[in-house]
Design an enzyme around this catalytic site. Structure first.
Site, PDB file in Angstrom:
ATOM      1  N   LEU A 187     -37.026 -12.932 -20.474  1.00 16.32           N
ATOM      2  CA  LEU A 187     -37.800 -14.039 -19.615  1.00 16.32           C
ATOM      3  C   LEU A 187     -37.637 -13.287 -18.419  1.00 16.32           C
ATOM      4  CD1 LEU A 187     -39.257 -16.724 -19.704  1.00 16.32           C
ATOM      5  CD2 LEU A 187     -37.048 -17.773 -19.212  1.00 16.32           C
ATOM      6  N   ASP A 188     -38.858 -13.268 -17.806  1.00 16.73           N
ATOM      7  CA  ASP A 188     -39.055 -12.688 -16.458  1.00 16.73           C
ATOM      8  C   ASP A 188     -38.138 -13.035 -15.174  1.00 16.73           C
ATOM      9  OD1 ASP A 188     -41.157 -10.999 -17.094  1.00 16.73           O
ATOM     10  OD2 ASP A 188     -42.761 -12.102 -16.365  1.00 16.73           O
ATOM     11  N   PRO A 189     -37.326 -12.157 -14.534  1.00 19.50           N
ATOM     12  CA  PRO A 189     -36.443 -12.742 -13.404  1.00 19.50           C
ATOM     13  C   PRO A 189     -36.908 -13.866 -12.633  1.00 19.50           C
ATOM     14  CG  PRO A 189     -36.503 -10.234 -13.343  1.00 19.50           C
ATOM     15  CD  PRO A 189     -37.773 -10.792 -14.433  1.00 19.50           C
ATOM     16  N   ARG A 247     -48.374 -13.839 -17.865  1.00 18.78           N
ATOM     17  CA  ARG A 247     -48.950 -13.308 -16.807  1.00 18.78           C
ATOM     18  C   ARG A 247     -50.300 -12.727 -16.799  1.00 18.78           C
ATOM     19  NH1 ARG A 247     -45.959  -8.715 -15.765  1.00 18.78           N
ATOM     20  NH2 ARG A 247     -44.766  -8.902 -17.517  1.00 18.78           N
TER      21      ARG A 247
END
Length: 320
Positions: A38-40, A176
């Site tokens: 999961l993206d930072p 995204r």
């Protein structure tokens, strides 16, 4: 050692690997694994597997996911989100002319099975190198499009230039990229402003705890940690269940194929159900109710065969 799954609410600024590293320190155990990055900058549900449940990591990652995302229209960045460098801006007047109806019509175009090109800033391997490593060097390479499924795409709010939407999607979907593609379809570009993951399969945000809450439990009430740990067999709750007889336990403990004669017919699901669902998971328990593993029924062998073993008693338990 704890065996099971725990739903962590990942906070912004942490990578998924950061979460695992911190949990190893909190729980004082090494065998811990997350179920997909999961993206930072993103937050929300991150299922984490403990002990023998780490064998489930890939299966959990394959489940559908749900997000609440905020799309910012009129801006394009190199990372497809607002943490990146802005490379293009649309005129504000063009963005102001977009209506909620325009956004909803565009959302319909991105619902169902669609093709999506993975972003450069992703962990996908290409010729032995992660794409994000190439992107950091300023390289852009051709990426093959992937087929994904957007099960639901609901526009919750359109306070332009910001659009809030709920997305239910398949494995492999990049929110995204969805944001940028929708912005491009509207003619002004777009980037993801914020991302909250609310569900991964059966793991829900309302059941999640933060690392801080986990640390507090470990420090002050370690016995309560188990209240947040889901047992391994709960992941297969919809699968048929069989109980192996005490006499046949050695076969189960060694992971041997099982016949219907090896199960306790009074406590197990009807064998006819198992035969109809050949190839699908079957939960297998010992006579004392301990969950041992997942089997599938093989029509060719007329047996239940072991797919994944999660529990095994040490020692020689071969039938005499």
């Amino acid at each position: 050692m704890i065996d099971g799954m725990i739903t962590i609410r990942k906070e912004p600024g942490f990578t998924s690997s950061d979460v695992v590293a911190k949990m190893r320190g909190i729980l004082h155990m090494k065998k811990i694994g997350h179920t997909g990055t999961l993206d930072p900058a993103a937050e929300g549900v991150l299922p984490v597997c403990l002990g023998s449940a780490t064998k489930l990591a890939d299966l959990i990652g394959d489940r559908d996911k749900e997000y609440v995302a905020v799309l910012r229209l009129g801006v394009t960045t190199d990372t497809q989100d607002m943490t990146g460098t802005v490379i293009k801006r649309a005129e504000e007047e063009r963005v102001r002319k977009i209506t909620r109806e325009d956004v909803e019509r565009t959302a319909e175009q991105f619902t169902g099975r669609i093709s999506q090109v993975p972003p450069m800033y992703s962990a996908i391997w290409q010729n032995g190198t992660r794409l994000y490593e190439l992107a950091r060097r300023g390289e852009v390479v051709e990426r093959a499009p992937r087929t994904i499924t957007i099960h639901e795409l609901e526009i919750q709010q359109a306070a332009l230039p910001l659009v809030t939407m709920r997305v239910v999607c398949s494995k492999g979907t990049y929110i995204r990229t969805l944001c940028e593609d929708m912005g491009n379809a509207l003619g002004v570009g777009g980037a993801m402003e914020h991302l909250l993951r609310t569900r991964v399969g059966q793991f829900k945000l309302e059941d999640a705890i933060t690392l801080g809450q986990l640390q507090d439990l470990a420090d002050n009430a370690p016995e309560k940690i188990k209240n947040h740990v889901l047992p391994i067999d709960s992941f297969f709750a919809d699968a048929p269940k069989v109980i192996v007889s005490e006499e046949a336990f050695p076969y189960l403990n060694n992971g041997n194929p099982l016949s219907f004669a090896n199960i306790d017919a009074k406590k197990s699901d009807d064998p006819r159900v198992l035969m109809k669902r050949a190839g699908t998971p079957i939960r297998v328990y010992s006579h004392d109710g301990t969950f041992y593993g997942i089997y599938t029924f093989s029509k060719q062998r007329d047996r239940m065969v072991c797919e994944k073993m999660f529990h095994r008693v040490a020692g020689d338990h071969r039938p005499q």
